[in-house]
Design an enzyme around this catalytic site. Structure first.
Site, PDB file in Angstrom:
ATOM      1  N   ASP A 105       6.549 101.670  59.865  1.00  0.00           N
ATOM      2  CA  ASP A 105       5.871 100.380  59.795  1.00  0.00           C
ATOM      3  C   ASP A 105       4.954 100.430  58.570  1.00  0.00           C
ATOM      4  O   ASP A 105       4.713 101.499  57.992  1.00  0.00           O
ATOM      5  CB  ASP A 105       5.082 100.090  61.081  1.00  0.00           C
ATOM      6  CG  ASP A 105       4.762  98.597  61.231  1.00  0.00           C
ATOM      7  OD1 ASP A 105       4.878  97.862  60.222  1.00  0.00           O
ATOM      8  OD2 ASP A 105       4.384  98.167  62.340  1.00  0.00           O
TER       9      ASP A 105
HETATM   10  C1  BGC Z   1       4.105  94.783  61.230  1.00  0.00           C
HETATM   11  C2  BGC Z   1       5.618  94.801  61.225  1.00  0.00           C
HETATM   12  C3  BGC Z   1       6.141  94.063  60.027  1.00  0.00           C
HETATM   13  C4  BGC Z   1       5.553  94.694  58.770  1.00  0.00           C
HETATM   14  C5  BGC Z   1       6.018  94.044  57.496  1.00  0.00           C
HETATM   15  C6  BGC Z   1       3.546  95.268  59.905  1.00  0.00           C
HETATM   16  O1  BGC Z   1       2.158  95.117  59.870  1.00  0.00           O
HETATM   17  O2  BGC Z   1       3.615  95.584  62.275  1.00  0.00           O
HETATM   18  O3  BGC Z   1       6.106  94.216  62.405  1.00  0.00           O
HETATM   19  O4  BGC Z   1       7.539  94.114  60.007  1.00  0.00           O
HETATM   20  O5  BGC Z   1       4.136  94.596  58.829  1.00  0.00           O
HETATM   21  O6  BGC Z   1       5.471  92.799  57.345  1.00  0.00           O
END
Ligand code: BGC
Length: 772
Positions: free
Chosen positions: A271
């Protein structure tokens, strides 16, 4: 002659030195030899924060996709292209406009994950996400960062709307259908957030402490089903820790369980962050660091040089990256159009949405008959909430509201009331924006406090209108959990008063009041649900929401959704409420402080007692049970037939008949009570489900659910094995978890077991509550 030979030799030599292989589908071994250490490390790290930033790219940078969440890095000399990844899950998230062009790049706002699960209709989910995947491909994106499939451990998790259900089977099956749909376009998904990312408070650091049985049966199960059934291209490891270590750095999670046990063949990406243990992440089998920061490349290079990362591990991760890259449309040179058929997708969404709307109450008022004019109250009636906030917010061209929906259905909307709201809403929005704190207003539609409306005004309008609708709205999203407080879990005083006044005034005039819940997650309903004449749970169902809701209220369509989670009587009835951040506001960034319960670590002390597993077993009253939902008709269940073959595969069949006077679809839920086999088990668990096709009054359909013996297994920590006990089983055919219509028994002569690795254990067993 000599001179010519020398020149020829020199030319040949240069060719030898500069001839580079170019990446092809079948030359990955050759590429692995050609890549330098730095290049290999580069492939394991994304293009960086803001690699897709707004503004910096113009329409002419046609290979780039402004607003996408990230990229992988190209190695041009070897023909390795950059690839692009973008959020999900309620549609593709990219910037809707670009510098230097009048063209727009809006995406369809699809129903959120919870609505998809509420349909219990897997072919329909697949159809929706097939359209979604088409937008991914036509806007030049290679991987959609979706679906979100963390379990609804507690109703106040701020991102529950992105996720499916409190039940791992419903969650896993819905996820698998979602993945199949998107990937049928030749683009990939990233199922997220792996794993046990059940809260937003301190999400980057929080340690989820879970005993292995609950972990395997609940928090990993949905991912296991999706991986085994739908072969996602990628998995996103979560931000949080799990039993002491960051998930993205746990080899037992990302390699032993995900790959060795479940057979996952794609890549794992982190993530969006930059955690220190990059070397551990590589060794864990986390192939791609996102969004990617240069120091991660340096850490990988250093790790290989000093032997902390073996050459084999590095090559394995790089091989998987190359195998991923050759699958992408970008690698294949796909000429994306930037013109998906948004109109066709909007039509599909409008038609599909009623299947995810859940009719909670109806004293006969719905569908509306012989009404001409509606009094529409509540900000959500005019400023409908299509989806949650945060990275899951889609940049859609519009959101249809209820006023538009009623007008489209030929019903007049009282213009005075509409005018009041249309003045109040922008004013209040500006006010909120100016006083916004933190993430409260991040990327999406905040909930507006209701405006005060006098009883006298309501009385005047009651005389001029045929019925009233009150929309109650809530929103939530990434970065914060919801609050067990007025205005979130419970109604505000003002909402209660408005509800009561509307009911009193309309009832006194012999007219009806319908409540529409435009909410992203569960709220308290037990104290007020008897006040209105009907309650339609619309969730946050995407851009066509207002049309679909009005279609259902007016009988143009019928609701056939059922709850993918329990609505309890009171928040504190939920076992996890004692181990979940309680109205916590704060990021929890001070790493040196003494660990704070539910912020720095969270004990999953409820073990397997999540949702109906707890309520049904403990016999605890609920407001609405898991699997509940009314329609405009009624169904009778015939005599069930359950058979079991030699391998232990169970076939459960029942005939469902529409006994009412309107068309409808019924969800048949199949719960199974298993012999204990030495383990404490819930009274029953969902092991299969099926939704009928549309049945006209009097029509029947015979539905069949098959259940393999592995699906019947429970996890035994003592033996580290999935175990299906021998003995007598009962199959319950339910219209909800609390409305079992018929049962049938079968017997398994022999026990079966599937041993797995003894991994992922907490440092100390988590002390669990006792329910049975
Ligand atoms: C979120 C993810 C997301 C990623 C990219 C993160 O902060 O937890 O779900 O895909 O950002 O935007």
């Amino acid at each position: 002659m000599k001179k010519t030979l020398l020149i020829l030799a020199a030319v040949l030599c240069t060719v030898c030195v500069t001839a580079q292989p170019k990446l092809q589908r079948d030359n990955i071994d050759e590429l692995l030899k050609a890549l330098t250490l730095e290049e290999k490390a580069t492939l394991l790290v994304g293009g960086g924060w803001g690699s897709m930033a707004i503004g910096s790219m113009t329409a002419s940078s046609e290979r780039l996709v402004p607003g996408a969440a990230g990229t992988t890095r190209p190695i041009s000399r070897l023909g390795i292209p950059m690839t692009v990844v973008a959020d999900g899950p309620a549609g593709l998230r990219i910037n809707p406009t670009r510098q230097g062009t009048d063209m727009t790049f809006y995406c369809t706002g699809f129903p959120v994950g919870t609505v998809m699960a509420s349909t219990w209709n897997l072919p329909l989910v697949e159809k929706l996400t097939t359209a979604m995947g088409n937008e991914v491909k036509e806007y030049g994106v290679d991987v959609l960062l979706a679906p979100g499939q963390n379990l609804h451990r507690n109703p106040l998790c701020g991102r529950n709307f992105e996720y499916f259900s409190e039940d791992p089977l419903l969650s896993g099956k819905t996820s698998a259908a979602y993945v199949r749909g998107v990937q049928s376009n030749g683009v990939g998904v990233s199922i997220k957030h792996f794993a046990a990312n059940s809260q937003e408070v301190n999400r980057l650091q929080n340690d989820s402490r879970i005993n292995v049985r609950a972990l395997r049966e609940l928090y990993l199960k949905g991912f296991e089903i999706a991986v085994k059934e739908a072969d996602p291209w990628t998995v996103m490891s979560s931000y949080n820790r799990l039993n002491g270590a960051f998930t993205q750095q746990r080899r037992d999670l990302l390699t032993t369980v995900l790959r060795d046990e479940w057979g996952f063949g794609g890549i794992v990406m982190t993530d969006w962050g930059n955690k220190e243990g990059t070397v551990d992440a590589v060794n864990a089998g986390n192939d791609l660091m996102e969004p990617g920061v240069d120091n991660e490349i340096e850490r990988i290079v250093a790790g290989v040089k000093d032997g902390r990362i073996s050459q084999e591990q590095l090559d394995l991760n790089v091989r998987r990256m190359l195998e991923y890259i050759v699958r992408t449309p970008r690698f294949q040179g796909y000429k994306f159009s930037n013109k998906p058929d948004l109109q066709a997708h909007a039509k599909l969404v409008r038609e599909a949405t009623p299947e995810g709307l859940v009719l909670l109450e109806n004293n006969g008022v719905l569908p509306l008959k012989e009404v001409k004019k509606v009094a529409l109250y509540g900000t959500g009636s005019y400023d409908f909430i299509a989806g949650g906030t945060g990275s899951g917010n889609v940049n859609k061209a519009y959101v249809r509201n209820l006023a538009e929906g009623f007008k489209a259905n030929g019903i007049d909307v009282d213009a005075d009331i509409q005018r009041w709201y249309e003045q109040y809403i922008p004013f209040k929005k500006t006010d909120l924006k100016n006083n916004a704190i933190g993430t409260d207003i991040l990327l999406g539609n905040p909930v507006l406090p209701e405006m005060e409306i006098s009883r006298g005004f309501i009385e005047k309008k009651a005389a001029e209108t045929d019925f009233a609708v009150l929309t109650i709205s809530r929103n939530a999203g990434e970065g914060a959990d919801r609050r067990a407080a007025d205005g979130d879990w419970t109604l505000t005083g003002q909402e209660r008063q408005m509800l009561q006044t509307l009911a009193d005034v309309y009832h006194a005039a012999g007219k009806k009041l319908v409540v529409v819940l435009n909410i992203g997650g569960v709220i308290e309903t037990a104290s007020w649900k008897q006040i209105p004449d009907a309650i339609l749970l619309a969730w946050t169902p995407g851009q066509e929401g207002g049309l679909a809701v009005a279609d259902v209220l007016c009988g143009e369509a019928y609701p056939s959704g059922k709850l993918p989670m329990t609505f309890p009587v009171s928040y504190l009835d939920i076992p996890s409420s004692y181990n979940f951040p309680f109205n916590y506001r704060g990021a929890g960034r001070d790493r040196n402080r003494t660990a704070v319960k539910d912020v720095d670590y969270t004990n999953y002390a409820e073990g397997i007692w999540v949702g109906y597993r707890y309520f049904a077993t403990a016999g605890k009253p609920v407001s609405y049970p898991f699997g509940y939902g009314l329609g405009y008709t009624t169904f009778a269940y015939g005599k069930p037939v359950v058979k079991v073959d030699k391998s232990g595969k169970v076939t459960a069949t029942v005939t469902v008949t529409n006994t009412g006077s309107a068309a409808g679809k019924e969800v048949v839920e199949v719960y199974v009570t298993a012999p204990d086999g030495g383990l404490v088990k819930p009274v029953y668990e969902l092991k299969g489900f099926v939704k009928t096709k549309e049945l006209k009054p009097g029509a029947s359909e015979t539905v069949t659910v098959t259940i393999d013996p592995y699906t019947l297994a429970s996890f035994n920590e003592a033996t580290s094995a999935w175990e299906t006990a021998a003995g007598n089983y009962t199959v319950h055919f339910g219209a909800s978890a609390a409305d079992i219509r018929c049962t049938a028994a079968f017997k398994l002569a022999k026990p079966q077991s599937w041993p797995v690795h003894k991994v992922l254990l907490p440092a100390e067993p988590v002390k669990e509550i006792v329910v049975k």
